[in-house]
Design a protein around this motif. Structure first.
Motif, short mmCIF file in Angstrom:
data_model
loop_
_atom_site.label_atom_id
_atom_site.label_comp_id
_atom_site.label_asym_id
_atom_site.label_seq_id
_atom_site.Cartn_x
_atom_site.Cartn_y
_atom_site.Cartn_z
N THR A 48 40.29 33.22 19.84
CA THR A 48 39.76 33.22 18.35
C THR A 48 39.19 34.31 18.04
O THR A 48 38.62 35.04 18.70
N ARG A 78 36.34 35.98 15.09
CA ARG A 78 35.39 35.42 13.75
C ARG A 78 34.86 36.94 13.18
O ARG A 78 34.79 37.76 13.83
N TRP A 103 35.28 42.44 14.28
CA TRP A 103 35.70 41.13 14.78
C TRP A 103 34.89 40.84 16.16
O TRP A 103 34.90 41.61 16.95
N THR A 139 45.62 37.82 18.59
CA THR A 139 45.07 36.57 18.33
C THR A 139 45.52 36.22 16.96
O THR A 139 46.14 37.02 16.21
N MET A 140 45.27 35.07 16.62
CA MET A 140 45.90 34.75 15.26
C MET A 140 44.69 34.49 14.20
O MET A 140 43.48 33.94 14.32
N VAL A 141 44.94 35.10 13.02
CA VAL A 141 43.85 35.02 11.97
C VAL A 141 44.46 35.05 10.68
O VAL A 141 45.92 34.86 10.58
N PRO A 142 43.78 34.18 9.68
CA PRO A 142 44.23 34.21 8.20
C PRO A 142 44.94 35.29 7.73
O PRO A 142 44.20 36.42 7.68
N ALA A 143 46.23 35.07 7.29
CA ALA A 143 46.82 36.30 6.81
C ALA A 143 46.26 36.64 5.27
O ALA A 143 46.31 37.75 5.19
N ASP A 180 48.22 31.28 5.67
CA ASP A 180 48.65 30.66 6.94
C ASP A 180 48.09 31.79 7.74
O ASP A 180 47.69 32.86 7.85
N LEU A 181 48.10 31.38 9.39
CA LEU A 181 47.60 32.11 10.36
C LEU A 181 48.81 32.94 10.53
O LEU A 181 49.78 32.80 10.92
#
Length: 417
Positions: free
Chosen positions: A138, A140, A147, A169-173, A178-179
């Motif tokens: 994740t 943040r 990050w 890692t996946m983050v909001p676009a 969407d991630l």
């Protein structure tokens, strides 16, 4: 490989041996590889190559092959780098794999990241950076826009001596979006290596440990809003402009799969070397009991395998040449079809090398030659493990073929990206 043409003398940090040539560096790899054969067992037990081997690689300049001249690298290009990897893998598959996947990502950084990030990441000269393509963990955002990453990333080949780590890692676009995957470079002090490698079937000494982060800080300019395998370079790259070198604008995905092909060739050549020793030292099992070198069956088995491996080597070296020539034609030449065509070649290379070992060398070497710890047995295990690698088992074997056809026939909106 064309060297940078837009540098003044004040821009360049000289490498340790300014007069070193690509041919000399490859010769060093071949000489070192001969010493690795007897150390394969200890490398597997340790789960990575030894500290003195690491220091020897440093002295030889292996960790600077793909680093730009601007930052004290040799900038010798992918042909030299992949020949070094092939030579080392021939001596010890685990060592070659660990080196190859540890240094290869210098090309990624030098191609895709802006000057500020490159100057920071390459400041040490030597560059060892495992990477994984599977997003994990994740992220943040900090008040400053950087990050903080937490999670575990598996299969980080090259991690024991690494200076950095590239992960996803996946983050909001976007706001409420969407991630989407984010690629990042994390400095060594931001992560730790787990002791979780060595229990696999093969490549036990490849240093493919997991990397864990617990609030690791990654500056925003050390990230890209994309996935390494999906980056398009058809509009140019920061590295191509910065260094004046076409190879820093080449297809990233096709370069990744050429690593697979060159490693397969190196492994198969090691098995062929071992088989040749058996040919010269043993006699046939059934009368007439003659040296294997004089037996028509062994002559055929050796010749068939040697021809298949030589064909694989020729194919991957030609693929490398095609990759560099495509770079020289300009960014627009690096199309998805071109990348998938090179990927298709690489799949055939791995297949040829595997079948040479599986069908001819391994079954005819003799049961005493395939006991645990014997060289051919080790190569068979390593290549079997290779076949479980997603880059081969999933991407090269299936996805690349389909995507080549889709790109050729213009199917899908990204066909010509």
């Amino acid at each position: 490989m064309a060297v940078a043409t837009n540098l003044s003398d004040s821009d360049v940090t000289s490498p340790p041996e300014p007069g070193l040539t690509p041919a000399e560096m490859v010769a060093r790899a071949e000489a070192i590889a001969a010493t690795l054969v007897a150390r394969q067992a200890e490398t597997e037990e340790r789960t990575f190559y030894a500290e003195d081997t690491h220091r020897e690689f440093q002295r030889a300049g292996f960790y600077r092959v793909l680093v730009p001249r601007r930052y004290g690298g040799y900038e010798f290009g992918i042909d030299t780098f992949l020949r070094i990897a092939m030579a080392l893998t021939r001596g010890c598959p685990s060592t070659g794999w660990m080196y190859c996947l540890g240094h290869a990502h210098a090309l990624v950084v030098a191609s895709l990241f802006e000057e500020r990030a490159q100057a920071e990441v390459f400041a040490g000269g030597d560059f060892i950076c495992p990477a994984t393509v599977a997003p994990a963990g994740t992220a943040r955002r900090t008040p400053d826009g950087d990050w903080l990453l937490t999670g575990t990333w598996n299969y980080c080949s090259g991690s024991p001596y690494a200076t950095h780590f590239i992960g996803h890692t996946m983050v909001p676009a976007g706001e409420g979006g969407d991630l989407a995957p984010m690629m990042f470079i994390a400095a060594r002090e931001q992560w730790r290596r787990l002791s979780d490698w060595g229990g696999q079937l093969g490549l036990k000494g490849s240093g493919s440990h997991s990397i864990a982060m617990d609030g690791g800080l990654v500056p925003a300019h050390h990230t890209l809003p994309s996935h390494m395998s999906q980056v398009s370079v058809t509009d140019g790259t920061p590295g191509r402009d910065l260094h004046g070198n076409p190879e820093y604008g080449g297809g990233q995905l096709s370069f990744m799969v050429m690593e697979d092909a060159i490693l397969a060739v190196g492994m198969a050549l090691g098995a062929l070397d071992a088989y040749e020793e058996l040919m010269r030292s043993r006699i046939t099992m059934f009368p007439p009991n003659v040296p294997r070198t004089e037996d028509p069956d062994y002559q055929f088995w050796y010749g068939q395998a040697a021809g298949m491996i030589a064909t694989g080597e020729a194919a991957v070296l030609q693929a490398i040449r095609q990759w560099t020539e495509t770079c020289a034609r300009g960014p627009a030449a690096v199309t998805k079809e071109e990348e998938m065509r090179i990927a298709a070649i690489c799949h055939q290379v791995v297949d040829l090398c595997w079948h040479a070992v599986e069908n001819y060398l391994f079954p005819t070497a003799g049961s005493s030659a395939v006991r645990q710890g014997q060289r051919i047995e080790r190569v068979w295990r390593d290549m079997s493990m290779f076949h479980s690698h997603a880059g081969f088992a999933v991407f090269l074997s299936t996805i690349a073929k389909r995507e080549l056809a889709r790109a050729r026939f213009g199917v899908g909106e990204d066909a010509h990206a």
